[in-house]
Design a protein around this motif. Structure first.
Motif, PDB file in Angstrom:
ATOM      1  N   LEU A  17      -2.180   6.104  -5.343  1.00  0.00           N
ATOM      2  CA  LEU A  17      -2.127   6.072  -3.888  1.00  0.00           C
ATOM      3  C   LEU A  17      -3.264   5.217  -3.351  1.00  0.00           C
ATOM      4  CD1 LEU A  17      -1.477   9.881  -3.299  1.00  0.00           C
ATOM      5  CD2 LEU A  17       0.175   8.028  -2.920  1.00  0.00           C
ATOM      6  N   ASP A  18      -2.991   4.539  -2.238  1.00  0.00           N
ATOM      7  CA  ASP A  18      -4.001   3.692  -1.605  1.00  0.00           C
ATOM      8  C   ASP A  18      -4.623   4.349  -0.382  1.00  0.00           C
ATOM      9  OD1 ASP A  18      -3.637   1.125  -3.200  1.00  0.00           O
ATOM     10  OD2 ASP A  18      -1.595   1.525  -2.534  1.00  0.00           O
ATOM     11  N   GLY A  19      -4.051   5.464   0.045  1.00  0.00           N
ATOM     12  CA  GLY A  19      -4.594   6.155   1.206  1.00  0.00           C
ATOM     13  C   GLY A  19      -3.870   7.460   1.431  1.00  0.00           C
TER      14      GLY A  19
ATOM     15  N   VAL B 120       0.856   5.208   0.876  1.00  0.00           N
ATOM     16  CA  VAL B 120       0.084   6.168   1.670  1.00  0.00           C
ATOM     17  C   VAL B 120       0.801   7.512   1.685  1.00  0.00           C
ATOM     18  CG1 VAL B 120      -0.936   6.690   3.919  1.00  0.00           C
ATOM     19  CG2 VAL B 120      -0.797   4.304   3.124  1.00  0.00           C
TER      20      VAL B 120
ATOM     21  N   MET C  42      -7.418   3.004   8.836  1.00  0.00           N
ATOM     22  CA  MET C  42      -7.016   2.902   7.433  1.00  0.00           C
ATOM     23  C   MET C  42      -7.057   1.450   6.972  1.00  0.00           C
ATOM     24  SD  MET C  42      -5.905   4.808   4.826  1.00  0.00           S
ATOM     25  CE  MET C  42      -4.998   6.258   5.376  1.00  0.00           C
TER      26      MET C  42
ATOM     27  N   LYS D  19       0.834  -1.196   0.000  1.00  0.00           N
ATOM     28  CA  LYS D  19       0.000   0.000   0.000  1.00  0.00           C
ATOM     29  C   LYS D  19       0.875   1.255   0.000  1.00  0.00           C
ATOM     30  CE  LYS D  19      -3.875  -2.340   0.547  1.00  0.00           C
ATOM     31  NZ  LYS D  19      -4.884  -2.454  -0.525  1.00  0.00           N
TER      32      LYS D  19
ATOM     33  N   TRP E   6      -9.368  -0.324   4.016  1.00  0.00           N
ATOM     34  CA  TRP E   6      -8.820  -1.157   2.943  1.00  0.00           C
ATOM     35  C   TRP E   6      -9.522  -2.507   2.898  1.00  0.00           C
ATOM     36  CZ3 TRP E   6      -3.154   0.174   4.621  1.00  0.00           C
ATOM     37  CH2 TRP E   6      -2.778   1.377   4.027  1.00  0.00           C
TER      38      TRP E   6
ATOM     39  N   TRP F  82       3.574  -1.431   3.623  1.00  0.00           N
ATOM     40  CA  TRP F  82       3.186  -0.161   3.022  1.00  0.00           C
ATOM     41  C   TRP F  82       4.414   0.672   2.691  1.00  0.00           C
ATOM     42  CZ3 TRP F  82       2.991   5.051   5.277  1.00  0.00           C
ATOM     43  CH2 TRP F  82       3.704   5.158   6.473  1.00  0.00           C
TER      44      TRP F  82
ATOM     45  N   TYR G 272      -2.974  10.049   4.717  1.00  0.00           N
ATOM     46  CA  TYR G 272      -3.018  10.379   6.146  1.00  0.00           C
ATOM     47  C   TYR G 272      -2.795  11.877   6.274  1.00  0.00           C
ATOM     48  CZ  TYR G 272      -1.595  10.963  11.001  1.00  0.00           C
ATOM     49  OH  TYR G 272      -1.489  11.399  12.300  1.00  0.00           O
TER      50      TYR G 272
END
Length: 505
Positions: A102-104, A4, A182, A2, A186, A64, A106
């Motif tokens: 991008l997967d997330g 982030v 998070m 992942k 997912w 990640w 923050y």
């Protein structure tokens, strides 16, 4: 693996304070890209604590790759200069667009921000991030409990998590909670959020979490959670921001169950409104504070006390330069007193030029005077010089670098005064200990702080030996002294007749 992105923006705005410029961020934390990555893994970092804690927590949970974008942090002050903020936002957009898939995201955020032409600068940042990554990428944010929450912030983020402690000592735990959230997103959890803002804008000194109405409200919310609820966050707001989005705010995020979120959110809000009259606090007058300090000077059997100069707290946008209490203590001949940390770059520079042991006429605020910043002079001796870089050892700043800039300890009769070049509130005994001061030997300690000193100095001063002083300043808890323009009036406690009705969900 992942990927982030990490974005940070920390500014608690006191709208009555001078404008915050780029220099304010450069003095504390202004990092981009690889600079963030380098600080991310340091044991003692200039990054806000939740940023490093989030990374370490996600290390334990998921394979990640961090994609550091930019992290800004400044000591609380006035609204950020719009041109600088716009330039920073453009850089954040460019870096996010260049980051690839991008997967997330923050977002580490204080949440009580504003710019000179944007009353919801935090919401603008959230909207930018959402615009770049689209609707399908999770955005998880951690925020200070003094955040002022807008509808746009709630709409743009998937999960918003605030601190539960004031003084703030749970940034690690909340960052860990954000990392777990998070991972749940997912895994397919669909967040459903309920949001209520109450017309209550209390002074910050009533928002402690060890006891009092806010502590009880947070405890009620946490105890009412069940497996349907992902997070309960209760934001105390920061009244000095003077924004339309001010007010105690309840935010409940459920795992796919909107009805559960709404039901709990409403229960918490109704309790908060019913107990609004508890957000009151008595202060100690300067005359009574001086009398107490004089008594302790003469009688060693009287236990020492700590005085919080709450109206001049740099952590709430105060200048750190008000001399009212210092001048009164000096005039009364109080002894065994330790004061700080005063913000006066010119005085610190003069002490460094003279050297340790030098005697001179110390002139406070020679280069600036206004309603709350007055000149004061007294014969002084330079006891100690320091470069001002110190790592906190307790409470809110434990393990974090505090950059005071060139600093000094001055002796004014029976009073020792710590003076710094950078404007920081007094969090930690280390801010006196860097000069060799033994706080345990002081009869009276005066701190430029609203509340965070409580977690740092509690080894010396339990709550029953703390006095909050009614001195003048930009962060006075006496809210009637301020010419508010944007608060959502009527609002309690400024308006006794303020009303609230539950939402028609």
């Amino acid at each position: 693996m992942k990927r982030v992105a990490i974005v940070g923006y920390f500014l608690e705005v006191n709208s009555f304070s001078p404008v915050t410029t780029e220099a304010g961020f450069r003095a504390l934390c202004h990092l981009t890209g690889d600079e963030v990555a380098e600080e991310l893994r340091k044991e003692a970092s200039v990054l806000p604590l939740e940023v490093t804690a989030f990374a370490r927590a996600l290390d334990e949970l998921e394979s990640w790759e961090p994609v550091p974008i930019s992290v800004l942090a400044a000591t609380p002050g006035g609204p950020v200069e719009q041109a600088f903020y716009d330039t920073w936002l453009a850089d954040v957009r460019r870096r996010l667009e260049a980051a690839g898939p991008l997967d997330g995201i923050y977002v580490a955020n204080h949440g009580a921000g504003a710019a000179t032409q944007d009353l919801d600068s935090d919401g603008t940042l959230y909207a930018l991030v959402r615009d770049v990554v689209g609707p399908g990428v999770p955005i998880v944010a951690t925020l200070d409990l003094h955040a002022n929450v807008s509808e746009r912030m709630v709409d743009m983020a998937d999960v918003m998590i605030t601190y539960r402690t004031n003084p703030h000592v749970d940034q690690r735990e909340r960052a860990e909670e954000a990392a777990r959230a998070m991972v749940e997103l997912w895994a397919g959890v669909r967040p459903e959020t309920a949001f209520i803002r109450l017309p209550i804008c209390p002074p910050s000194i009533t928002l402690l979490t060890s006891e009092g109405p806010y502590a009880d409200l947070i405890r009620f919310g946490q105890e009412a959670r069940d497996e349907r609820i992902l997070n309960v966050s209760i934001f105390g707001n920061f009244t000095f921001s003077d924004l339309p989005k001010n007010g105690i705010t309840v935010l409940v995020t459920a795992r796919g169950d909107r009805a559960a979120a709404q039901a709990l959110c409403l229960r918490i809000a109704e309790k908060g409104w019913a107990e609004r009259h508890r957000y009151q606090r008595d202060l100690t007058s300067i005359d009574d504070a001086v009398a107490g300090a004089r008594a302790r000077s003469d009688d060693a059997t009287i236990p020492p006390r700590i005085y919080a100069d709450v109206a001049d707290n740099p952590g709430s946008g105060g200048s750190g330069r008000n001399v009212s209490l210092l001048e009164a203590l000096h005039a009364a001949g109080a002894t065994g007193v330790v004061c700080g940390v005063f913000h006066d770059p010119a005085l610190a520079a003069e002490a460094h030029s003279l050297g340790e042991g030098a005697t001179f006429e110390a002139v406070f605020n020679r280069d600036r005077e206004d309603e709350f910043v007055k000149r004061f002079s007294a014969p002084a001796r330079v006891l100690k010089l320091h470069d001002g870089t110190v790592v906190g050892r307790r409470g809110n700043r434990r393990g974090r670098i505090m950059p005071h800039g060139p600093s000094c300890l001055l002796e004014l009769g029976g009073i020792c005064v710590a003076v710094s070049s950078n404007r920081l509130q007094t969090y930690d005994p280390a801010q006196f200990e860097m000069f060799g001061v033994d706080v345990a030997e002081a009869r009276t300690v005066v701190v430029k702080s609203r509340g965070h000193f409580r977690a740092g100095f509690d080894e010396f001063f339990p709550p029953d030996r703390i006095d909050e002083i009614d001195a003048p300043g930009l962060s006075s808890p006496v809210l009637s002294r301020f010419p508010f323009r944007h608060l959502p009036r009527p609002v309690y406690p400024l308006d006794e007749g303020a009303m609230w009705a539950p939402p028609a969900w």
